[in-house]
Write an enzyme that holds these catalytic residues in place. Structure first.
Site, PDB file in Angstrom:
ATOM      1  N   ASP A  12       0.828  -1.204   0.000  1.00 55.18           N
ATOM      2  CA  ASP A  12       0.000   0.000   0.000  1.00 55.18           C
ATOM      3  C   ASP A  12       0.864   1.256   0.000  1.00 55.18           C
ATOM      4  OD1 ASP A  12      -2.321   1.473   0.048  1.00 55.18           O
ATOM      5  OD2 ASP A  12      -2.595   1.324   2.212  1.00 55.18           O
ATOM      6  N   GLY A  15       0.381   5.430  -4.570  1.00 56.47           N
ATOM      7  CA  GLY A  15      -0.190   6.692  -5.028  1.00 56.47           C
ATOM      8  C   GLY A  15       0.171   7.851  -4.123  1.00 56.47           C
ATOM      9  N   ARG A  16       0.085   7.636  -2.809  1.00 56.99           N
ATOM     10  CA  ARG A  16       0.417   8.694  -1.862  1.00 56.99           C
ATOM     11  C   ARG A  16       1.899   9.046  -1.909  1.00 56.99           C
ATOM     12  NH1 ARG A  16      -2.266   5.736   3.009  1.00 56.99           N
ATOM     13  NH2 ARG A  16      -2.348   4.101   1.416  1.00 56.99           N
ATOM     14  N   ARG A  25       0.401   9.148 -10.253  1.00 54.65           N
ATOM     15  CA  ARG A  25       0.239   7.889  -9.531  1.00 54.65           C
ATOM     16  C   ARG A  25       0.968   6.742 -10.232  1.00 54.65           C
ATOM     17  NH1 ARG A  25      -3.598   7.396  -5.620  1.00 54.65           N
ATOM     18  NH2 ARG A  25      -3.955   5.219  -6.166  1.00 54.65           N
ATOM     19  N   HIS A  29       3.316   3.510  -8.901  1.00 51.75           N
ATOM     20  CA  HIS A  29       3.114   2.093  -9.222  1.00 51.75           C
ATOM     21  C   HIS A  29       4.369   1.492  -9.849  1.00 51.75           C
ATOM     22  CE1 HIS A  29      -0.971   2.219  -7.956  1.00 51.75           C
ATOM     23  NE2 HIS A  29      -1.382   3.012  -8.930  1.00 51.75           N
ATOM     24  N   SER A  57      -6.487  -6.070  -6.436  1.00 49.54           N
ATOM     25  CA  SER A  57      -7.660  -6.662  -5.789  1.00 49.54           C
ATOM     26  C   SER A  57      -8.872  -6.624  -6.717  1.00 49.54           C
ATOM     27  CB  SER A  57      -7.981  -5.914  -4.488  1.00 49.54           C
ATOM     28  OG  SER A  57      -8.595  -4.667  -4.780  1.00 49.54           O
ATOM     29  N   THR A  58      -9.899  -7.367  -6.342  1.00 46.90           N
ATOM     30  CA  THR A  58     -11.139  -7.346  -7.109  1.00 46.90           C
ATOM     31  C   THR A  58     -11.793  -5.974  -7.059  1.00 46.90           C
ATOM     32  OG1 THR A  58     -12.250  -8.255  -5.139  1.00 46.90           O
ATOM     33  CG2 THR A  58     -11.635  -9.817  -6.871  1.00 46.90           C
ATOM     34  N   GLU A  59     -11.441  -5.184  -6.040  1.00 43.54           N
ATOM     35  CA  GLU A  59     -12.010  -3.843  -5.903  1.00 43.54           C
ATOM     36  C   GLU A  59     -11.242  -2.787  -6.699  1.00 43.54           C
ATOM     37  OE1 GLU A  59     -11.447  -5.873  -3.121  1.00 43.54           O
ATOM     38  OE2 GLU A  59     -13.564  -6.462  -3.163  1.00 43.54           O
ATOM     39  N   ARG A  63     -11.067   1.889  -9.790  1.00 47.50           N
ATOM     40  CA  ARG A  63     -10.178   3.041  -9.953  1.00 47.50           C
ATOM     41  C   ARG A  63     -10.327   3.642 -11.351  1.00 47.50           C
ATOM     42  NH1 ARG A  63      -4.516   1.794  -6.698  1.00 47.50           N
ATOM     43  NH2 ARG A  63      -5.508   1.255  -4.711  1.00 47.50           N
ATOM     44  N   LEU A 123      12.347 -19.324  -3.421  1.00 48.19           N
ATOM     45  CA  LEU A 123      11.143 -18.629  -2.981  1.00 48.19           C
ATOM     46  C   LEU A 123      10.000 -18.784  -3.976  1.00 48.19           C
ATOM     47  CD1 LEU A 123       9.763 -16.361  -1.149  1.00 48.19           C
ATOM     48  CD2 LEU A 123      10.618 -14.764  -2.875  1.00 48.19           C
ATOM     49  N   GLU A 196       0.707 -13.271  12.594  1.00 52.43           N
ATOM     50  CA  GLU A 196       1.180 -12.088  13.300  1.00 52.43           C
ATOM     51  C   GLU A 196       1.054 -10.915  12.320  1.00 52.43           C
ATOM     52  OE1 GLU A 196       1.958 -11.962  16.482  1.00 52.43           O
ATOM     53  OE2 GLU A 196       1.488 -14.109  16.595  1.00 52.43           O
TER      54      GLU A 196
END
Length: 231
Positions: A12, A15-16, A25, A29, A57-59, A63, A123, A196
């Site tokens: 996260d 953009g900020r 933005r 990214h 995400s699906t959301e 945007r 990994l 955690e």
């Protein structure tokens, strides 16, 4: 230092980070994509077995169209630049989510990366793309219900078995969210039951190897009892 086997990161703050610097933005990214490379290499070197990164995400379809378009191009830009390095470091690329909604070119790039690295044993760098945890669970329940309906199994699902119907079967040891927000945003809701959590104010474009090590050090200070008591 004990290394968590499975780490999940909500990336996260792109953009900020860009806005703070007077940049578009998309610049945030792009820088964020570069950090995937740094964290992937660091996680591999540290001995983490699986690192799941919340990439789209699906959301995120809500945007602006130009931002979504740029995000769809990022996998191609990332793998064109870094795939050889990932291969040289024995890193395996996988993904979770419903890839079908992305443009065919984006799908091909991701599938090619998965195919090229499928025999690597380092990994597991897992990208969550068009992923939502509620959707993941609904799809798993539908698959199970269909098997019961077709009499391929009894209606006797256990908690332990439910993971077999999900995109991610492993339990997450350490969940990290960057940029100061304190929420899960529909990410791996089943798998983080005993994780955690670390919420760091550092934005993803600045979350480097040392930040990851600091989170693992904090993880080592936690007392994981899984509902029981230590003797």
């Amino acid at each position: 230092m004990k290394i968590p086997e499975t780490v999940a990161i909500i990336m996260d703050g792109n953009g900020r980070w860009a806005k703070k610097r007077g940049l578009p933005r998309s610049a945030g990214h792009k820088k964020g994509a570069d950090m995937i490379r740094e964290i992937g290499l660091a996680a591999n070197e540290l001995g983490i077995k699986k690192c799941i990164l919340y990439a789209f995400s699906t959301e995120n379809w809500k945007r602006p169209e130009d931002e979504v378009g740029y995000l769809c191009k990022l996998p191609g830009m990332f793998f064109d630049r870094y795939m050889k390095e990932l291969m040289a470091n024995n890193i395996r690329v996988t993904f979770i989510g419903e890839l079908e909604r992305f443009p065919s070119d984006t799908q091909k790039v991701i599938q090619k990366a998965v195919q090229l690295s499928q025999n690597n044993t380092g990994l597991n760098l897992c990208l969550a793309i068009n992923y939502g945890a509620r959707r993941e669970m609904v799809l798993g329940i539908q698959k199970y219900a269909q098997q019961v309906k077709e009499q391929k199994r009894e209606n006797d699902l256990t908690i332990e078995e439910f993971s077999d119907y999900l995109f991610v079967k492993e339990e997450v040891d350490l969940m990290i969210r960057t940029s100061g927000e304190v929420r899960l945003s529909n990410f791996l809701l089943w798998q983080v039951a005993y994780s955690e959590f670390i919420f760091t104010p550092v934005p993803w474009p600045e979350f480097d190897r040392q930040c990851l090590i600091d989170c693992i050090k904090e993880f080592n200070e936690r007392d994981r009892r899984y509902g029981g008591l230590n003797s």
